[in-house]
Design an enzyme around this catalytic site. Structure first.
Site, short mmCIF file in Angstrom:
data_model
loop_
_atom_site.label_atom_id
_atom_site.label_comp_id
_atom_site.label_asym_id
_atom_site.label_seq_id
_atom_site.Cartn_x
_atom_site.Cartn_y
_atom_site.Cartn_z
N TYR A 1 0.84 -1.20 0.00
CA TYR A 1 0.00 0.00 0.00
C TYR A 1 0.87 1.25 0.00
O TYR A 1 1.40 1.63 1.05
CB TYR A 1 -0.86 0.04 1.28
CG TYR A 1 -1.96 -0.99 1.39
CD1 TYR A 1 -2.31 -1.82 0.32
CD2 TYR A 1 -2.67 -1.11 2.58
CE1 TYR A 1 -3.33 -2.75 0.45
CE2 TYR A 1 -3.69 -2.03 2.71
CZ TYR A 1 -4.02 -2.85 1.65
OH TYR A 1 -5.03 -3.75 1.80
N LYS B 1 -1.32 -7.66 -2.74
CA LYS B 1 -2.67 -7.08 -2.62
C LYS B 1 -2.49 -5.57 -2.68
O LYS B 1 -1.68 -5.00 -1.94
CB LYS B 1 -3.24 -7.51 -1.28
CG LYS B 1 -4.52 -6.84 -0.86
CD LYS B 1 -5.01 -7.54 0.41
CE LYS B 1 -6.31 -6.99 0.92
NZ LYS B 1 -6.13 -5.93 1.90
O1 LIG Z 1 -5.89 0.97 5.53
P1 LIG Z 1 -7.29 1.14 5.05
O2 LIG Z 1 -7.36 1.66 3.66
O3 LIG Z 1 -8.13 1.88 5.98
O4 LIG Z 1 -7.95 -0.28 4.92
C1 LIG Z 1 -7.30 -1.41 5.33
C2 LIG Z 1 -8.27 -2.56 5.32
O5 LIG Z 1 -8.48 -2.91 4.00
C3 LIG Z 1 -8.16 -4.26 3.83
O6 LIG Z 1 -6.84 -4.31 3.34
C4 LIG Z 1 -9.15 -4.88 2.88
O7 LIG Z 1 -10.44 -4.82 3.38
P2 LIG Z 1 -11.58 -3.97 2.66
O8 LIG Z 1 -12.05 -4.83 1.50
O9 LIG Z 1 -12.64 -3.78 3.68
O10 LIG Z 1 -10.96 -2.69 2.17
C5 LIG Z 1 -8.18 -4.85 5.22
O11 LIG Z 1 -7.36 -5.97 5.29
C6 LIG Z 1 -7.71 -3.72 6.05
O12 LIG Z 1 -8.18 -3.76 7.33
#
Ligand SMILES: O=P(O)(O)OC[C@H]1O[C@](O)(COP(=O)(O)O)[C@@H](O)[C@@H]1O
Length: 281
Positions: free
Chosen positions: A156, A191
């Site tokens: 990310y 991911k």
């Molecule tokens: O850091 P962010 O964008 O708030 O979201 C993180 C969340 O999104 C995920 O990566 C994926 O889940 P979602 O499909 O609800 O976005 C989760 O594992 C994590 O808790």
């Protein structure tokens, strides 16, 4: 002949991916990462055993959770489906600046004791704390690989420099950079964010150099077809499926959406047709 570890890595990856090389994985680390308020739309899903049973019945290929929840609900993940245990996280309670770091909350041994098929960790590429997460990922990956376990990176990109230079963490140049960095740091599965179009997401897939790239679901879409179109775009781009949390557990009955996602991911069906076939719309 393959080294023992390579055989283990392939076998375990095979519990997530179907023959088409794609997977739908349910994500549930939100109680930690966002807080239990994420479950307030359907409070019974705060109980991991309730939601895991539902997603299993509907046919997801795997589940991602943190170690403590795997202790409670890991057994509800059917033995032929993948169990991914994530070893890093952060709470939303931290001060804003500290949110750009994911800390380690468990160890590879814990995940193995809990029956994991894959081990995951997040790296916020571009964060002022990138160095800490790189090191964390390297340590987890090195040890997991030695023992025959595949490693998943939640790649990310985020941080002030990205916002300043590219305007958005979803800019494809940034997302593909993160995916490439994940591949170069040894991830077996990646991911990451949607880049807004199938054309740009195809570049992310190319940059990952053969390591499967899955979509990170994101906030619940008001109209499920909008979300299905994104997943369709991922598949069109050569992506390997999706890891979805809120779009699934923030629905009282997630089954029609899951079944529709399976049609889109595994049968290349058009979102609207698939949604109609499952009675979602
Ligand atoms: O850091 P962010 O964008 O708030 O979201 C993180 C969340 O999104 C995920 O990566 C994926 O889940 P979602 O499909 O609800 O976005 C989760 O594992 C994590 O808790």
């Amino acid at each position: 002949m393959d080294a023992y570890q390579n055989v283990g890595i392939k076998r375990r990856l095979g519990r997530f991916f179907r023959r088409d090389g794609r997977a739908l994985i349910f994500a549930m680390d939100h109680g930690f990462e966002h807080g239990p308020t994420d479950f307030e739309e359907h409070w019974e899903h705060v109980n991991p055993r309730v939601i895991i049973k539902k997603v299993m019945r509907a046919g997801v290929d795997g589940v991602m959770m943190l170690p403590g929840i795997a202790r409670i609900a890991g057994n509800d993940v059917r033995p032929d489906r993948g169990l991914m245990i994530k070893l890093t996280s952060k709470t939303n309670l931290r001060p804003k600046d500290a949110q750009l770091l994911q800390s380690q909350l468990g160890f590879v041994e814990d995940a193995i004791k809990l029956g994991a098929d894959a081990i995951a960790a997040t790296v916020y590429w571009g964060s002022p704390q990138e160095d800490v997460m790189m090191r964390q990922f390297a340590e987890i990956a090195s040890y997991a690989h030695d023992l025959g376990f595949p490693v998943v990176q939640f790649a990310y990109p985020r941080g002030p420099y990205i916002d300043e230079k590219y305007g958005s963490k979803e800019d494809y140049r940034v997302v593909m950079y993160g995916a490439r960095a994940a591949a170069e740091s040894g991830a077996d599965m990646i991911k990451t964010y949607w880049t807004g179009s199938s054309e740009t997401f195809a570049k992310v897939v190319d940059a990952a150099a053969g390591v499967p790239v899955l979509l990170s679901g994101g906030a619940k879409a008001e109209n499920p077809v909008d979300f299905l179109k994104v997943v369709y775009g991922v598949v069109e781009a050569g992506g390997a499926g999706a890891v979805v949390g809120r779009n699934i557990f923030q629905r009282e009955n997630p089954e029609p959406l899951i079944k529709t996602l399976i049609r889109v991911i595994h049968r290349n069906e058009e979102p609207e047709e698939a949604a109609k076939a499952e009675g979602l719309i």
